[in-house]
Structure formats: structure tokens, C-alpha cells
Write a protein that holds these residues in place. Structure first.
Motif, PDB file in Angstrom:
ATOM      1  N   MET A  68       0.829  -1.210   0.000  1.00  0.00           N
ATOM      2  CA  MET A  68       0.000   0.000   0.000  1.00  0.00           C
ATOM      3  C   MET A  68       0.859   1.254   0.000  1.00  0.00           C
ATOM      4  SD  MET A  68      -2.856  -1.397  -0.243  1.00  0.00           S
ATOM      5  CE  MET A  68      -3.280  -3.126  -0.058  1.00  0.00           C
ATOM      6  N   ALA A  69       2.058   1.153   0.590  1.00  0.00           N
ATOM      7  CA  ALA A  69       2.972   2.302   0.572  1.00  0.00           C
ATOM      8  C   ALA A  69       3.530   2.530  -0.828  1.00  0.00           C
ATOM      9  CB  ALA A  69       4.115   2.088   1.557  1.00  0.00           C
ATOM     10  N   ASP A  70       3.724   1.432  -1.579  1.00  0.00           N
ATOM     11  CA  ASP A  70       4.369   1.529  -2.884  1.00  0.00           C
ATOM     12  C   ASP A  70       3.400   1.778  -4.036  1.00  0.00           C
ATOM     13  OD1 ASP A  70       6.768   1.042  -1.626  1.00  0.00           O
ATOM     14  OD2 ASP A  70       6.844  -1.087  -2.179  1.00  0.00           O
ATOM     15  N   ASN A  71       2.192   1.269  -3.940  1.00  0.00           N
ATOM     16  CA  ASN A  71       1.260   1.326  -5.071  1.00  0.00           C
ATOM     17  C   ASN A  71       0.537   2.673  -5.143  1.00  0.00           C
ATOM     18  OD1 ASN A  71       2.022  -1.238  -5.754  1.00  0.00           O
ATOM     19  ND2 ASN A  71       0.236  -2.227  -4.819  1.00  0.00           N
ATOM     20  N   ALA A  72      -0.044   2.961  -6.312  1.00  0.00           N
ATOM     21  CA  ALA A  72      -0.651   4.271  -6.565  1.00  0.00           C
ATOM     22  C   ALA A  72      -1.940   4.458  -5.773  1.00  0.00           C
ATOM     23  CB  ALA A  72      -0.940   4.420  -8.062  1.00  0.00           C
ATOM     24  N   PRO A  73      -1.981   5.415  -4.844  1.00  0.00           N
ATOM     25  CA  PRO A  73      -3.174   5.570  -4.001  1.00  0.00           C
ATOM     26  C   PRO A  73      -4.421   5.996  -4.769  1.00  0.00           C
ATOM     27  CG  PRO A  73      -1.622   7.362  -3.610  1.00  0.00           C
ATOM     28  CD  PRO A  73      -0.909   6.363  -4.459  1.00  0.00           C
ATOM     29  N   ILE A  74      -4.265   6.791  -5.817  1.00  0.00           N
ATOM     30  CA  ILE A  74      -5.438   7.221  -6.587  1.00  0.00           C
ATOM     31  C   ILE A  74      -6.053   6.028  -7.309  1.00  0.00           C
ATOM     32  CG2 ILE A  74      -6.223   8.656  -8.507  1.00  0.00           C
ATOM     33  CD1 ILE A  74      -4.127  10.699  -7.727  1.00  0.00           C
ATOM     34  N   THR A  75      -5.217   5.171  -7.857  1.00  0.00           N
ATOM     35  CA  THR A  75      -5.719   3.965  -8.530  1.00  0.00           C
ATOM     36  C   THR A  75      -6.433   3.052  -7.543  1.00  0.00           C
ATOM     37  OG1 THR A  75      -3.915   4.059 -10.137  1.00  0.00           O
ATOM     38  CG2 THR A  75      -5.050   1.958  -9.897  1.00  0.00           C
ATOM     39  N   ILE A  76      -5.854   2.854  -6.371  1.00  0.00           N
ATOM     40  CA  ILE A  76      -6.470   2.000  -5.355  1.00  0.00           C
ATOM     41  C   ILE A  76      -7.805   2.575  -4.906  1.00  0.00           C
ATOM     42  CG2 ILE A  76      -6.238   1.157  -2.994  1.00  0.00           C
ATOM     43  CD1 ILE A  76      -3.222   0.889  -3.536  1.00  0.00           C
ATOM     44  N   ALA A  77      -7.835   3.889  -4.650  1.00  0.00           N
ATOM     45  CA  ALA A  77      -9.082   4.524  -4.205  1.00  0.00           C
ATOM     46  C   ALA A  77     -10.168   4.408  -5.265  1.00  0.00           C
ATOM     47  CB  ALA A  77      -8.822   5.988  -3.863  1.00  0.00           C
TER      48      ALA A  77
ATOM     49  N   GLY B 178     -10.387   2.055  -7.565  1.00  0.00           N
ATOM     50  CA  GLY B 178     -10.800   0.659  -7.595  1.00  0.00           C
ATOM     51  C   GLY B 178     -11.745   0.314  -6.462  1.00  0.00           C
ATOM     52  N   LYS B 179     -11.449   0.806  -5.274  1.00  0.00           N
ATOM     53  CA  LYS B 179     -12.327   0.539  -4.119  1.00  0.00           C
ATOM     54  C   LYS B 179     -13.711   1.153  -4.338  1.00  0.00           C
ATOM     55  CE  LYS B 179     -12.796   0.982   0.860  1.00  0.00           C
ATOM     56  NZ  LYS B 179     -12.127   1.098   2.175  1.00  0.00           N
TER      57      LYS B 179
ATOM     58  N   ILE C 279     -15.214   1.878  -7.186  1.00  0.00           N
ATOM     59  CA  ILE C 279     -15.945   1.191  -8.256  1.00  0.00           C
ATOM     60  C   ILE C 279     -16.478  -0.149  -7.749  1.00  0.00           C
ATOM     61  CG2 ILE C 279     -15.698   0.078 -10.511  1.00  0.00           C
ATOM     62  CD1 ILE C 279     -13.624   2.329 -11.143  1.00  0.00           C
ATOM     63  N   MET C 280     -15.683  -0.877  -6.981  1.00  0.00           N
ATOM     64  CA  MET C 280     -16.160  -2.144  -6.422  1.00  0.00           C
ATOM     65  C   MET C 280     -17.356  -1.933  -5.498  1.00  0.00           C
ATOM     66  SD  MET C 280     -12.635  -4.230  -5.662  1.00  0.00           S
ATOM     67  CE  MET C 280     -11.243  -3.965  -6.757  1.00  0.00           C
ATOM     68  N   ALA C 281     -17.338  -0.833  -4.754  1.00  0.00           N
ATOM     69  CA  ALA C 281     -18.478  -0.517  -3.893  1.00  0.00           C
ATOM     70  C   ALA C 281     -19.743  -0.285  -4.709  1.00  0.00           C
ATOM     71  CB  ALA C 281     -18.165   0.708  -3.031  1.00  0.00           C
ATOM     72  N   GLU C 282     -19.601   0.358  -5.859  1.00  0.00           N
ATOM     73  CA  GLU C 282     -20.753   0.568  -6.738  1.00  0.00           C
ATOM     74  C   GLU C 282     -21.284  -0.771  -7.255  1.00  0.00           C
ATOM     75  OE1 GLU C 282     -22.375   3.423  -7.471  1.00  0.00           O
ATOM     76  OE2 GLU C 282     -21.078   4.356  -5.972  1.00  0.00           O
ATOM     77  N   ILE C 283     -20.384  -1.664  -7.602  1.00  0.00           N
ATOM     78  CA  ILE C 283     -20.786  -2.977  -8.111  1.00  0.00           C
ATOM     79  C   ILE C 283     -21.610  -3.738  -7.075  1.00  0.00           C
ATOM     80  CG2 ILE C 283     -19.878  -5.251  -8.809  1.00  0.00           C
ATOM     81  CD1 ILE C 283     -17.483  -3.724 -10.027  1.00  0.00           C
ATOM     82  N   LEU C 284     -21.267  -3.579  -5.799  1.00  0.00           N
ATOM     83  CA  LEU C 284     -21.903  -4.349  -4.725  1.00  0.00           C
ATOM     84  C   LEU C 284     -23.135  -3.684  -4.135  1.00  0.00           C
ATOM     85  CD1 LEU C 284     -18.692  -5.534  -2.854  1.00  0.00           C
ATOM     86  CD2 LEU C 284     -20.229  -6.943  -4.230  1.00  0.00           C
ATOM     87  N   LYS C 285     -23.552  -2.555  -4.664  1.00  0.00           N
ATOM     88  CA  LYS C 285     -24.711  -1.861  -4.100  1.00  0.00           C
ATOM     89  C   LYS C 285     -25.988  -2.692  -4.222  1.00  0.00           C
ATOM     90  CE  LYS C 285     -23.490   3.032  -4.178  1.00  0.00           C
ATOM     91  NZ  LYS C 285     -23.771   4.363  -4.766  1.00  0.00           N
ATOM     92  N   SER C 286     -26.902  -2.458  -3.304  1.00  0.00           N
ATOM     93  CA  SER C 286     -28.161  -3.198  -3.275  1.00  0.00           C
ATOM     94  C   SER C 286     -29.060  -2.807  -4.438  1.00  0.00           C
ATOM     95  CB  SER C 286     -28.905  -2.923  -1.962  1.00  0.00           C
ATOM     96  OG  SER C 286     -28.109  -3.237  -0.853  1.00  0.00           O
TER      97      SER C 286
END
Length: 269
Positions: A208-217, A219-220, A222-229
């Protein structure tokens, strides 16, 4: 290195910043890190600060000592905080607020589990993005043994994570499972020997220190949108069903039996 801005509102939750990782540790080892009211209340302000702090790339939740991550609700407060209707409403709202804050946190979160992960401990873990565990960990959702209502959000997180079949198995039986079965179900991602857990955690803190924080954020999010009710979920009915559990004679029996350390006798009313 500890930073004063991450001082907790209670001594039963410890918080410190280690380079790019904020550690939030439940510190109630005498009760196997069972969650007390002040512990729930400490989580949200810590996450609010971490969300606005560009230094923080990952938040890790853990339990103090070598016995438990979180073993459920603090029994010493169980009678006072969860017996009366108003207290139940307050406790459930407080827990929901804290768990929602973990789930909606825009940066990665990780539950580092060692020992008992029971009830509310499972809820904290499944609200996180990633779960790793020592091989001596034990998992259980004992709501059905206590007559408790299990909130829609927690049930959805469980079903989203391990699927309805495994969720029904764990929830209906209230059985305990070991780390190996938890991994096979997808409840945790990876396990390690107790002595190897710090090294496994270090893999994630480095990544997490090395990888791109904007890309991770992104991705998180978008995954939350996929899992919405779905829009036709009857949330009011779910809330009423949970309320009925807490208003039932079975809940009173479950609570009393739990305090008396005996097997409850439920009558379905």
C-alpha cells in the motif's frame, strides 16, 4: 512513531501511525477485546482524521494481546446497554455508524486477526477490505444462540463476501470454524502461523505504501458501486424484523443465559 493527532478518545482503543499505515488496536485484553461503548465511539474520529491525512495509505485493525481480535460485545456492559429498548436502539445505531465508517472509508482497510473473532469481531473484519489471520484464529457468529437481531448491513456484507450458502450455514448453526475453514469459505484471504503474521502484514503495508493511491481509491469506489443493493430492497421490513428480535422473550432469555453461562431455552416468542 506515534503522532498526537491520532490519540484515541479511550485507553481501550490504541492508535498510532507507522510510516504510511495507521494502526487501530482494540485494547480490552482482559475481556478478549470485547467491544465496549467507548471503543465503538473511538473509531469514527480516528478514521475521519486518517481520511484527510495524505500520509495514510492503509488502516489496520487488530486486537491487543495474543488471545483475540474481538470476541463480541463487552459482557460487563451487556445488561445495562442492551437490555432496555432505548439502550438497544442506541447501541445498534452506534455500532452501525462505526461499521459504516470502516466500510465507507475511501482508503484500504485491513483486519489483522489473531485468536477469537466472534460476533462483532466478524462484523468489524468483514467491513474491512482485506482480512488476514493467524492459524490459531477462531470465527463464529453466535446471534442465533443469543436471540439477537443481525442488521441488514452486516448480513449483506457477509453474503457479499462468502455467498448465501456459507452465510446461512454459519448464521443458522452459530458454529465455530477455524482459520483453515475461514480461508476456504473466503472469510479471510490468507493465513499464517502466529509467529509469521507480522511478516504477512508487512507485505500489505509495503504494497500500500508503494502502489498508486489514486488507482487503489478508484478501484475501491468502483467495487463498492458494483456491490450496491438493488433499488427494491425493503429496508423497512429488515429493520422491523431486527426490532422484533430485540423485543422478543427469546432475546431476554438469550441475554440472561449468556450472563449466567448456561444454554438458553428459546420458545419462539
Amino acid at each position: 512513531m506515534q503522532h498526537p493527532e491520532y490519540s484515541s478518545t479511550t485507553e481501550r482503543v490504541l492508535a498510532w501511525l507507522d510510516e504510511t499505515t495507521l494502526h487501530i488496536q482494540f485494547n480490552n485484553p482482559a475481556r478478549h477485546n470485547a467491544l465496549s461503548v467507548d471503543m465503538w465511539e473511538a473509531v469514527v474520529p480516528l478514521l475521519e482524521r486518517a481520511g484527510a491525512d495524505d500520509r495514510v495509505r492503509l488502516v489496520v485493525f487488530s486486537g491487543a494481546g495474543d488471545k483475540a481480535f474481538v470476541s463480541g460485545a463487552d459482557i460487563s456492559q451487556f445488561e445495562d446497554m442492551r437490555a432496555a429498548r432505548e439502550a438497544v436502539t442506541r447501541y445498534e445505531a452506534m455500532a452501525e455508524t462505526s461499521l459504516t465508517a470502516i466500510q465507507d472509508f475511501p482508503k484500504p482497510t485491513l483486519a489483522c486477526i489473531s485468536g477469537y473473532c466472534i460476533g462483532g469481531g466478524v462484523n468489524v473484519a468483514i467491513a474491512c477490505d482485506i482480512r488476514i489471520a493467524s492459524d490459531n484464529s477462531v470465527f463464529s457468529i453466535p446471534a442465533a444462540r443469543l436471540g439477537l437481531g443481525y442488521r441488514y448491513s452486516a448480513m449483506k456484507n457477509l453474503v457479499d463476501l462468502i455467498g448465501p450458502g456459507a452465510a446461512k450455514d454459519l448464521f443458522f448453526t452459530a458454529r465455530r470454524i477455524d482459520a483453515a475453514e475461514a480461508r476456504s469459505l473466503g472469510l479471510v484471504t490468507r493465513i499464517a502461523a502466529v509467529e509469521g503474521l507480522p511478516a504477512l502484514l508487512a507485505e500489505y503495508t509495503r504494497a500500500m505504501a508503494d502502489n498508486a493511491p489514486i488507482t487503489i481509491a478508484a478501484g475501491k469506489a468502483i467495487m463498492a458501486e458494483i456491490l450496491k443493493s438493488a433499488p427494491n430492497v425493503d429496508k423497512d421490513r429488515c429493520t422491523a424484523l431486527i426490532r422484533a428480535c430485540f423485543d422478543s422473550l427469546d432475546y431476554a432469555e438469550g441475554r440472561t443465559a449468556f450472563m449466567q453461562k448456561r444454554k438458553p431455552v428459546f420458545i419462539g416468542r
